[in-house]
Design a protein around this motif. Structure first.
Motif, short mmCIF file in Angstrom:
data_model
loop_
_atom_site.label_atom_id
_atom_site.label_comp_id
_atom_site.label_asym_id
_atom_site.label_seq_id
_atom_site.Cartn_x
_atom_site.Cartn_y
_atom_site.Cartn_z
N PRO A 107 5.08 -6.03 -13.30
CA PRO A 107 5.00 -6.40 -11.87
C PRO A 107 3.62 -6.06 -11.34
N ASN A 108 3.32 -6.62 -10.18
CA ASN A 108 2.03 -6.33 -9.56
C ASN A 108 1.86 -4.82 -9.37
N ASN A 109 0.66 -4.36 -9.63
CA ASN A 109 0.38 -2.93 -9.53
C ASN A 109 0.44 -2.48 -8.07
N VAL A 110 1.30 -1.52 -7.78
CA VAL A 110 1.41 -0.98 -6.43
C VAL A 110 0.34 0.10 -6.23
N PRO A 111 -0.48 0.00 -5.20
CA PRO A 111 -1.53 1.01 -4.99
C PRO A 111 -0.92 2.39 -4.74
N PRO A 112 -1.66 3.44 -5.02
CA PRO A 112 -1.16 4.79 -4.73
C PRO A 112 -1.14 5.09 -3.23
N VAL A 113 -0.57 6.23 -2.91
CA VAL A 113 -0.49 6.68 -1.52
C VAL A 113 -1.13 8.06 -1.45
N VAL A 114 -1.92 8.30 -0.39
CA VAL A 114 -2.59 9.58 -0.24
C VAL A 114 -2.40 10.07 1.19
N ALA A 115 -2.35 11.37 1.38
CA ALA A 115 -2.20 11.96 2.71
C ALA A 115 -3.04 13.22 2.81
N ILE A 116 -3.54 13.51 4.01
CA ILE A 116 -4.22 14.77 4.30
C ILE A 116 -3.19 15.67 4.98
N THR A 133 -12.22 22.71 4.43
CA THR A 133 -11.34 22.57 3.28
C THR A 133 -10.18 21.66 3.64
N LEU A 134 -9.94 20.65 2.81
CA LEU A 134 -8.81 19.74 2.97
C LEU A 134 -7.85 19.90 1.81
N ILE A 135 -6.57 19.94 2.10
CA ILE A 135 -5.52 19.96 1.09
C ILE A 135 -4.58 18.82 1.38
N GLY A 136 -4.19 18.07 0.35
CA GLY A 136 -3.32 16.93 0.59
C GLY A 136 -2.52 16.56 -0.63
N SER A 137 -1.83 15.42 -0.56
CA SER A 137 -0.97 14.94 -1.64
C SER A 137 -1.35 13.51 -1.99
N ALA A 138 -1.09 13.14 -3.23
CA ALA A 138 -1.34 11.78 -3.70
C ALA A 138 -0.28 11.42 -4.72
N SER A 139 0.26 10.21 -4.64
CA SER A 139 1.32 9.80 -5.55
C SER A 139 1.22 8.30 -5.81
N ASP A 140 1.91 7.86 -6.87
CA ASP A 140 1.92 6.45 -7.24
C ASP A 140 3.27 6.14 -7.85
N THR A 141 3.97 5.17 -7.32
CA THR A 141 5.33 4.88 -7.78
C THR A 141 5.36 4.18 -9.13
N ASP A 142 4.31 3.46 -9.49
CA ASP A 142 4.34 2.71 -10.75
C ASP A 142 3.18 3.04 -11.68
N ALA A 161 -12.34 15.04 -5.15
CA ALA A 161 -11.59 16.26 -4.87
C ALA A 161 -10.99 16.78 -6.17
N ASP A 162 -10.54 18.04 -6.15
CA ASP A 162 -9.83 18.61 -7.30
C ASP A 162 -8.38 18.12 -7.25
N LEU A 163 -7.94 17.44 -8.31
CA LEU A 163 -6.61 16.84 -8.35
C LEU A 163 -5.75 17.55 -9.38
N TYR A 172 -4.13 17.67 -4.09
CA TYR A 172 -5.58 17.76 -4.26
C TYR A 172 -6.14 18.76 -3.26
N GLN A 173 -7.35 19.23 -3.55
CA GLN A 173 -8.06 20.14 -2.65
C GLN A 173 -9.53 19.77 -2.67
N TYR A 174 -10.12 19.79 -1.49
CA TYR A 174 -11.55 19.46 -1.37
C TYR A 174 -12.20 20.46 -0.43
N GLN A 175 -13.35 21.00 -0.82
CA GLN A 175 -14.09 21.92 0.04
C GLN A 175 -15.56 21.52 0.04
N GLU A 176 -16.15 21.50 1.22
CA GLU A 176 -17.58 21.24 1.37
C GLU A 176 -18.16 22.29 2.30
N CYS A 177 -19.23 22.94 1.88
CA CYS A 177 -19.84 24.02 2.64
C CYS A 177 -21.28 23.67 3.00
#
Length: 584
Positions: A425-434, A445-454, A472-474, A479-484
């Motif tokens: 089936p057509n590739n479903v794009p992933p989903v990301v959230a902050i 510093t940002l911490i969030g989630s990322a997932s993909d159903t297929d 970011a670090d996955l 994931y976690q991202y920090q910039e100073c």
């Protein structure tokens, strides 16, 4: 409280160190707690030599303090900073910062003897490895020349890192240290008359083998063990067991290939090498310590200090010479390419080629990424190789990844084009959230989630305002991202995920982050001094002399002793203040 004479001595030390630290710079860093067990927020400092330009990769040496110490002791009492300035490499000085009080351990001891902290993927040993990765993200580090060493409990933890992450560090060092998985009973708490109890070498070797179960963990990582023969706190048996466990674990001949006299400053010393004449694997430096100084348990041969004795062979120079002679491998890594990847029914066959610059290849392995990932398989052949995956899930896409490894343990990988089995089936794009945003000084510093159903999420990238998307670090769906070092201002936050087949998520927006024009750093006076925040201020400051711009050192020390306290300044200003209301 310090006596007047002690305070004068402390001030003289401040002035001396401030002058010495003029070359290169020290950057204070924050390590944010990760999701695995036993991780904690930690502080560390990085010495950047004046010759570092960011254009060419340089070596990295991580130096771990011992019990009752901080990273400041290792900055002041070893000579790695001076050697780094001379030979242009990065030095990382971690601070344990905090730890669980149980099992009982002395202040600031690394948990080299605690099972939760000595295995890959958890605890202090993983925090230190992740810290090294942070340094690699910030500076251009040569992957062939990463090293770790330490003193006492820090030496024990350096040995733990060498075992748990021998696929990462090129070589390791230990000063008055202990073998892998040793217990706290090995430390003598009752002085020279009662020695500690050590595990048998066979038990250490068994623990090393259990930790190094993966194919890429079989490389015999070189190590240098430096020890006083008459150390009353950690008996020389500690380094002898490091030597013997290494020789047994990696099947190295017990006969020495070279023995030299390393006597220095009247201190008798013997330097012994094991392995091959052209490339040792184990080296020991055993010397006659001064039992009148901390029971002969100290960093030897460099600077004077609370835990350092300058008399004897230079531990810093010996180890740096050892490190320079032991890159991860003497040759560049191999190369690998995928020639074809095709499907027949529910099978996929992948073929390709690989080469090593010197000597034969050890192996080529291939895995399939995608919604239904297939574990790694060893290919048939090396320079020309092939591998087949059968009975795959129908109507799905698979992404071949090939990895070549040479006999030195160096690897190279390549990712091919997606292969369809059936009609996916057509590739479903992933989903990301902050999910969370935090601000500490000039760090976001940002911490969030990322997932993909297929499919699998391959990477997450984050953008602050218009500064461009950066990786970011996955890890396992988060994931976690920090910039100073951010200038004052308001930053919009955005994140985007990409799956292994290249489909991108919609861009997720998070809350705005407001970075103050005030930079605030909390540390003890020694750390502030080393970073140049406490120094001699001139006439434009309310306080003339050594201290902060608005308060003198005597008042600062009287109020805080050795406890942490904040200093603040306006961004880009050279002047630091104790009281915010005094900042013009």
């Amino acid at each position: 409280m310090l006596s007047r004479s002690s305070l004068v001595l402390a001030l003289l030390t401040c002035f001396a160190f401030t002058t010495m630290a003029a070359a290169g710079r020290i950057e204070q860093k924050s390590f944010m707690k990760k999701s695995y067990a036993g991780s904690r927020d930690r502080q560390y400092q990085v010495f950047v030599p004046s010759g570092y330009t960011g254009q060419s990769p340089v070596p990295m040496v991580m130096v771990l303090h011992g019990c009752g110490q901080t990273e400041v002791n290792m900055i002041n009492e070893t000579r790695f900073k001076d050697l780094a300035e001379r030979d242009n490499f990065i030095v990382v000085y971690p601070f344990i910062t905090s730890f669980d009080p149980l099992p009982q351990r002395a202040p600031n001891c690394w948990g080299f003897f605690i099972d939760e902290h000595i295995h890959e993927g958890a605890g202090e040993v993983e925090d230190l490895y992740q810290m090294a990765l942070e340094v690699e993200a910030a500076f251009k580090i040569d992957p062939n020349r990463r090293y770790v060493t330490g003193l006492s409990s820090g030496a024990g933890m350096a040995v733990d890192l060498a075992v748990a992450h021998n696929e990462y560090f090129a070589a390791a060092g230990s000063v008055e240290g202990l073998p892998y998985s040793e217990t706290s009973s090995s430390v003598a708490f009752l002085g020279c008359n009662v020695q500690g109890r050590f595990k048998p070498v066979s038990a250490v070797v068994a623990a090393m083998r259990a930790e190094q179960s993966k194919p890429d963990e079989q490389r015999p990582i070189p190590i240098m063990a430096i020890h006083a023969r008459n150390d009353c706190k950690v008996n020389v048996t500690g380094s002898e067991h490091i030597r013997d466990s290494w020789l047994d674990r990696y099947g190295i001949n017990r006969a020495a290939v070279a023995t030299t006299d390393c006597t220095a400053r009247g201190v008798a010393c013997t330097h012994t090498k094991y392995g091959l004449p052209r490339r040792s694997v184990v080296e020991t430096v055993l010397y006659e310590g001064d039992r009148g100084f901390n029971s002969a348990h100290y960093w030897v041969g460099d600077n004077s200090g609370q835990f350092a004795n300058p008399n004897g062979p230079s531990a810093s120079e010996l180890q740096w010479t050892f490190f320079k002679g032991h890159p991860f491998a003497d040759n560049p890594p191999p190369s690998v390419s995928i020639t074809s990847a095709s499907a027949t029914g529910t099978s996929i066959t992948v073929t390709g080629s690989a080469a090593a610059s010197a000597g034969p290849l050890a192996e080529v392995s291939v895995r399939l990424d995608g919604q239904f990932p297939q574990p790694q398989k060893i290919a048939s052949g090396t320079t020309a190789w092939t591998v087949a995956f059968d009975n795959l899930r129908n109507n799905a896409n698979y992404l071949p990844v090939a990895i070549a490894k040479d006999n030195d343990g160096l690897t190279a990988s390549v990712t091919g084009q997606a292969v369809a089995v059936g009609v996916p089936p057509n590739n479903v794009p992933p989903v990301v959230a902050i999910d969370n945003l935090s601000i500490r000084g000039d760090c976001i510093t940002l911490i969030g989630s990322a997932s993909d159903t297929d499919d699998q999420v391959a990477r997450v990238e984050v953008q602050l305002a218009t500064r461009g998307f950066k990786p970011a670090d996955l890890s396992q769906g988060s994931y976690q991202y920090q910039e100073c070092g951010l200038p004052a201002g308001t930053y919009s936050t955005q994140a985007q995920a990409t799956d292994v087949l290249g489909a991108k998520s919609a861009i997720a927006s998070g809350p705005n982050a407001n970075v103050s024009d005030l930079e605030v750093v909390t540390a003890n006076w020694q750390v502030h001094m080393n970073a140049g925040r406490l120094r001699v201020y001139g006439a434009r400051c309310p306080s003339i002399g050594f201290g902060a711009c608005d308060v003198g050192f005597l008042e600062i020390f009287s109020a805080n002793q050795f406890n942490p306290f904040p200093l603040q300044r306006k961004a880009a200003s050279p002047d630091w203040y104790v009281h915010r209301e005094n900042i013009p």
